[in-house]
Design a protein around this motif. Structure first.
Motif, PDB file in Angstrom:
ATOM      1  N   LYS A 211      13.586   5.317   3.372  1.00 28.26           N
ATOM      2  CA  LYS A 211      13.004   6.279   2.426  1.00 28.26           C
ATOM      3  C   LYS A 211      11.575   5.861   2.091  1.00 28.26           C
ATOM      4  O   LYS A 211      11.342   4.793   1.543  1.00 28.26           O
ATOM      5  CB  LYS A 211      13.851   6.326   1.150  1.00 28.26           C
ATOM      6  N   SER A 212      10.613   6.697   2.468  1.00 25.62           N
ATOM      7  CA  SER A 212       9.197   6.432   2.176  1.00 25.62           C
ATOM      8  C   SER A 212       8.790   5.046   2.652  1.00 25.62           C
ATOM      9  O   SER A 212       8.148   4.280   1.940  1.00 25.62           O
ATOM     10  CB  SER A 212       8.931   6.573   0.669  1.00 25.62           C
ATOM     11  N   ALA A 213       9.170   4.721   3.873  1.00 29.97           N
ATOM     12  CA  ALA A 213       8.954   3.376   4.406  1.00 29.97           C
ATOM     13  C   ALA A 213       7.771   3.342   5.368  1.00 29.97           C
ATOM     14  O   ALA A 213       7.599   4.254   6.176  1.00 29.97           O
ATOM     15  CB  ALA A 213      10.208   2.899   5.125  1.00 29.97           C
ATOM     16  N   PRO A 214       6.949   2.295   5.308  1.00 32.36           N
ATOM     17  CA  PRO A 214       5.811   2.184   6.216  1.00 32.36           C
ATOM     18  C   PRO A 214       6.209   1.574   7.555  1.00 32.36           C
ATOM     19  O   PRO A 214       7.107   0.745   7.624  1.00 32.36           O
ATOM     20  CB  PRO A 214       4.858   1.247   5.460  1.00 32.36           C
ATOM     21  N   SER A 215       5.528   1.996   8.615  1.00 35.92           N
ATOM     22  CA  SER A 215       5.753   1.397   9.931  1.00 35.92           C
ATOM     23  C   SER A 215       4.595   0.507  10.349  1.00 35.92           C
ATOM     24  O   SER A 215       4.672  -0.153  11.383  1.00 35.92           O
ATOM     25  CB  SER A 215       5.965   2.488  10.986  1.00 35.92           C
ATOM     26  N   GLY A 216       3.522   0.482   9.553  1.00 32.72           N
ATOM     27  CA  GLY A 216       2.365  -0.355   9.860  1.00 32.72           C
ATOM     28  C   GLY A 216       2.435  -1.696   9.155  1.00 32.72           C
ATOM     29  O   GLY A 216       3.449  -2.053   8.538  1.00 32.72           O
ATOM     30  N   THR A 217       1.346  -2.442   9.205  1.00 30.86           N
ATOM     31  CA  THR A 217       1.309  -3.769   8.594  1.00 30.86           C
ATOM     32  C   THR A 217       1.269  -3.652   7.071  1.00 30.86           C
ATOM     33  O   THR A 217       0.885  -2.617   6.510  1.00 30.86           O
ATOM     34  CB  THR A 217       0.085  -4.555   9.064  1.00 30.86           C
ATOM     35  N   ILE A 218       1.642  -4.752   6.418  1.00 33.65           N
ATOM     36  CA  ILE A 218       1.541  -4.776   4.958  1.00 33.65           C
ATOM     37  C   ILE A 218       0.092  -4.613   4.535  1.00 33.65           C
ATOM     38  O   ILE A 218      -0.219  -3.882   3.592  1.00 33.65           O
ATOM     39  CB  ILE A 218       2.139  -6.075   4.388  1.00 33.65           C
ATOM     40  N   ALA A 300       2.891 -15.215   3.063  1.00 31.86           N
ATOM     41  CA  ALA A 300       4.274 -14.801   3.300  1.00 31.86           C
ATOM     42  C   ALA A 300       4.513 -13.373   2.832  1.00 31.86           C
ATOM     43  O   ALA A 300       5.209 -12.594   3.491  1.00 31.86           O
ATOM     44  CB  ALA A 300       5.237 -15.755   2.595  1.00 31.86           C
ATOM     45  N   ALA A 301       3.930 -13.023   1.683  1.00 30.46           N
ATOM     46  CA  ALA A 301       4.185 -11.709   1.090  1.00 30.46           C
ATOM     47  C   ALA A 301       3.315 -10.602   1.663  1.00 30.46           C
ATOM     48  O   ALA A 301       3.704  -9.432   1.626  1.00 30.46           O
ATOM     49  CB  ALA A 301       3.981 -11.781  -0.424  1.00 30.46           C
ATOM     50  N   LEU A 302       2.121 -10.955   2.195  1.00 30.25           N
ATOM     51  CA  LEU A 302       1.137  -9.922   2.532  1.00 30.25           C
ATOM     52  C   LEU A 302       0.758  -9.846   4.005  1.00 30.25           C
ATOM     53  O   LEU A 302       0.147  -8.864   4.427  1.00 30.25           O
ATOM     54  CB  LEU A 302      -0.134 -10.143   1.700  1.00 30.25           C
ATOM     55  N   ILE A 303       1.073 -10.863   4.776  1.00 30.15           N
ATOM     56  CA  ILE A 303       0.685 -10.851   6.186  1.00 30.15           C
ATOM     57  C   ILE A 303       1.929 -10.634   7.031  1.00 30.15           C
ATOM     58  O   ILE A 303       2.729 -11.542   7.251  1.00 30.15           O
ATOM     59  CB  ILE A 303      -0.028 -12.157   6.585  1.00 30.15           C
ATOM     60  N   TYR A 304       2.119  -9.405   7.469  1.00 33.05           N
ATOM     61  CA  TYR A 304       3.297  -9.078   8.275  1.00 33.05           C
ATOM     62  C   TYR A 304       3.033  -7.817   9.083  1.00 33.05           C
ATOM     63  O   TYR A 304       2.575  -6.803   8.550  1.00 33.05           O
ATOM     64  CB  TYR A 304       4.527  -8.867   7.385  1.00 33.05           C
ATOM     65  N   ASP A 305       3.340  -7.887  10.371  1.00 35.97           N
ATOM     66  CA  ASP A 305       3.245  -6.739  11.269  1.00 35.97           C
ATOM     67  C   ASP A 305       4.651  -6.446  11.781  1.00 35.97           C
ATOM     68  O   ASP A 305       5.250  -7.271  12.492  1.00 35.97           O
ATOM     69  CB  ASP A 305       2.319  -7.060  12.442  1.00 35.97           C
ATOM     70  N   ALA A 332       1.131   8.744   9.493  1.00 33.42           N
ATOM     71  CA  ALA A 332       0.922   7.587  10.363  1.00 33.42           C
ATOM     72  C   ALA A 332       2.209   6.788  10.537  1.00 33.42           C
ATOM     73  O   ALA A 332       2.491   6.268  11.628  1.00 33.42           O
ATOM     74  CB  ALA A 332      -0.185   6.699   9.797  1.00 33.42           C
ATOM     75  N   SER A 333       2.997   6.675   9.467  1.00 31.32           N
ATOM     76  CA  SER A 333       4.249   5.914   9.554  1.00 31.32           C
ATOM     77  C   SER A 333       5.244   6.598  10.480  1.00 31.32           C
ATOM     78  O   SER A 333       5.944   5.933  11.261  1.00 31.32           O
ATOM     79  CB  SER A 333       4.855   5.739   8.161  1.00 31.32           C
ATOM     80  N   ALA A 334       5.327   7.927  10.407  1.00 28.36           N
ATOM     81  CA  ALA A 334       6.231   8.651  11.296  1.00 28.36           C
ATOM     82  C   ALA A 334       5.847   8.423  12.756  1.00 28.36           C
ATOM     83  O   ALA A 334       6.705   8.174  13.609  1.00 28.36           O
ATOM     84  CB  ALA A 334       6.212  10.136  10.962  1.00 28.36           C
ATOM     85  N   VAL A 335       4.544   8.485  13.051  1.00 27.38           N
ATOM     86  CA  VAL A 335       4.069   8.233  14.414  1.00 27.38           C
ATOM     87  C   VAL A 335       4.410   6.814  14.840  1.00 27.38           C
ATOM     88  O   VAL A 335       4.864   6.570  15.971  1.00 27.38           O
ATOM     89  CB  VAL A 335       2.548   8.478  14.510  1.00 27.38           C
ATOM     90  N   GLY A 336       4.221   5.853  13.923  1.00 25.45           N
ATOM     91  CA  GLY A 336       4.504   4.457  14.245  1.00 25.45           C
ATOM     92  C   GLY A 336       5.964   4.215  14.557  1.00 25.45           C
ATOM     93  O   GLY A 336       6.303   3.491  15.508  1.00 25.45           O
TER      94      GLY A 336
END
Length: 398
Positions: A211-218, A300-305, A332-336
């Motif tokens: 639900k409303s989730a990103p597919s890109g980096t943090i 740890a909290a902010l660098i993630y792909d 963009a998230s849907a495309v990712g």
């Protein structure tokens, strides 16, 4: 002590049981929602009006909405009654408090764990618990790190550490007599969307709902959120927005590479004099360069792909977006997701984008969470779209 106990009992008496209440031909789902330091609230979702909000006690079993136009509900006996089985897991990170919510019965049911976003929520997750239970699923919820019975800090928990926590919860409940261990899935909101796919590579999830989730980096998502905030209401000029975003990118570059801290320190000092600096989400007491413990926590909290993980996931997935989301770039998230899951060989991906919906999937004029259309109502087909999708795949016992 006796007076405090009496007050606690009185408060409990004013809280309806978690469950689904039939009002005529319609259903009102009611559950307690708790995010410290605020006192717990009674959250409801009314299927007749699609309204979402909180309830205040009137008298007896009667409750009223806290916004207008006022609605009143008599909440006396939920069907089904939702039972709670609390438990605590202890590991190298301390304690993790959680609960299994279920309806009484002899069968083993599909189970969904609710993975939260980046906030201090507890296991009390409002109407969602009875919503899923009423449709034939058990529900697992937990106290975020640093809340309720859970030790640690949710602020600097990485997606990987959250996934480890959640897998431990699922391993604990899969042997419960109420749980069908072969039909365990995950529902993940916002930031939790980075967590669920990791779980899918470590535990045999039967399904995922994002639900409303990103597919890109943090980093990319934080930059998107900050830019949206800066543009709200035209509070800052285009040049100020550009300067602020350049500063934020510089800070992320230094954080990710652990280099160029001299230039970052100069930029940080200059940025502190700017009117937009308060929107940059710098941790309290932030220094540049940060101390070694702060650096490790922030990385740890902010660098993630998530891309390498997404390209391994084949779990049937429903991804739901609000077209006006200002916290996640929905398009963009849907495309990712489509691109990464195609690489993984995903054969069951459903993406639903709801017009007029914000990050919470409620109706909004602009997409900003403080600009929901009143009274607050869910937009489009949410949350029922989840039940239709689950039923089509045999995960709902409606």
């Amino acid at each position: 002590m006796l007076a405090e106990a009496a007050l606690a009992l009185a408060a409990a008496a004013r809280t309806p049981a978690t469950g689904a209440y039939r009002i005529g031909r319609d259903i009102v789902y009611v559950g307690v929602d708790a995010e410290p330091p605020d006192r717990p609230s009674i959250e409801f979702y009314d299927t007749a009006t699609r309204r979402l909000g909180t309830l205040d006690h009137l008298v007896g079993d009667e409750y009223k909405t806290d916004d207008s136009p006022r609605m009143t509900f008599v909440l006396s006996s939920p069907r089904p009654a939702v039972l709670e089985k609390p438990f605590v897991i202890t590991d190298g990170n301390g304690h993790l408090g959680a609960s299994l919510w279920y309806a009484r019965g002899a069968r083993r049911y599909p189970t969904v764990v609710l993975i939260q976003g980046a906030d201090d929520s507890t296991r009390r997750m409002g109407f969602l618990i009875p919503f899923f239970v009423a449709h034939g699923l058990n529900v697992v919820t937990y106290d975020q790190r640093g809340t309720g019975d859970s030790t640690g800090s949710w602020r600097f928990a990485s997606p990987q550490s959250k996934a480890i926590d959640t897998v431990a919860l699922l391993q604990h409940v899969q042997s419960d007599p109420a749980v069908d261990r072969h039909r365990i899935g995950a529902w993940a909101a916002s930031n939790g969307g980075w967590v669920a796919p990791i779980i899918a590579t470590r535990f045999p999830l039967a399904f995922m709902i994002l639900k409303s989730a990103p597919s890109g980096t943090i980093a990319d998502n934080v930059l998107y959120e900050i830019e949206q905030v800066l543009r709200e209401g035209s509070r800052f000029s285009p040049q100020q927005v550009s300067d602020a975003m350049a500063f934020e990118r510089r800070m992320f570059d230094a954080l990710q590479t652990d280099s160029n801290w001299g230039a970052a320190a100069q930029a940080f000092k200059a940025a502190q004099t700017q009117p937009w600096f308060s929107q940059m989400r710098m941790p309290p007491g932030m220094t540049v360069p940060p101390s070694a413990p702060m650096l490790a926590a922030m990385q740890a909290a902010l660098i993630y792909d998530p891309t390498p993980i997404l390209q391994q996931v084949r779990t049937p997935t429903l991804a739901i977006f609000g077209a006006r989301d200002r916290n996640v770039d929905a398009a963009a998230s849907a495309v990712g997701f489509r691109r990464a899951f195609a690489r993984a060989g995903m054969t069951d991906l459903t993406i639903v984008t709801i017009p007029e919906a914000d990050h919470l999937l409620v109706r909004s004029a602009t997409g900003y969470e403080d600009d929901a259309l009143l009274p607050v109502r869910f937009a489009g087909a949410y949350p029922e779209v989840m039940i239709g999708w689950l039923t089509a795949r045999g995960f709902c016992c409606c």
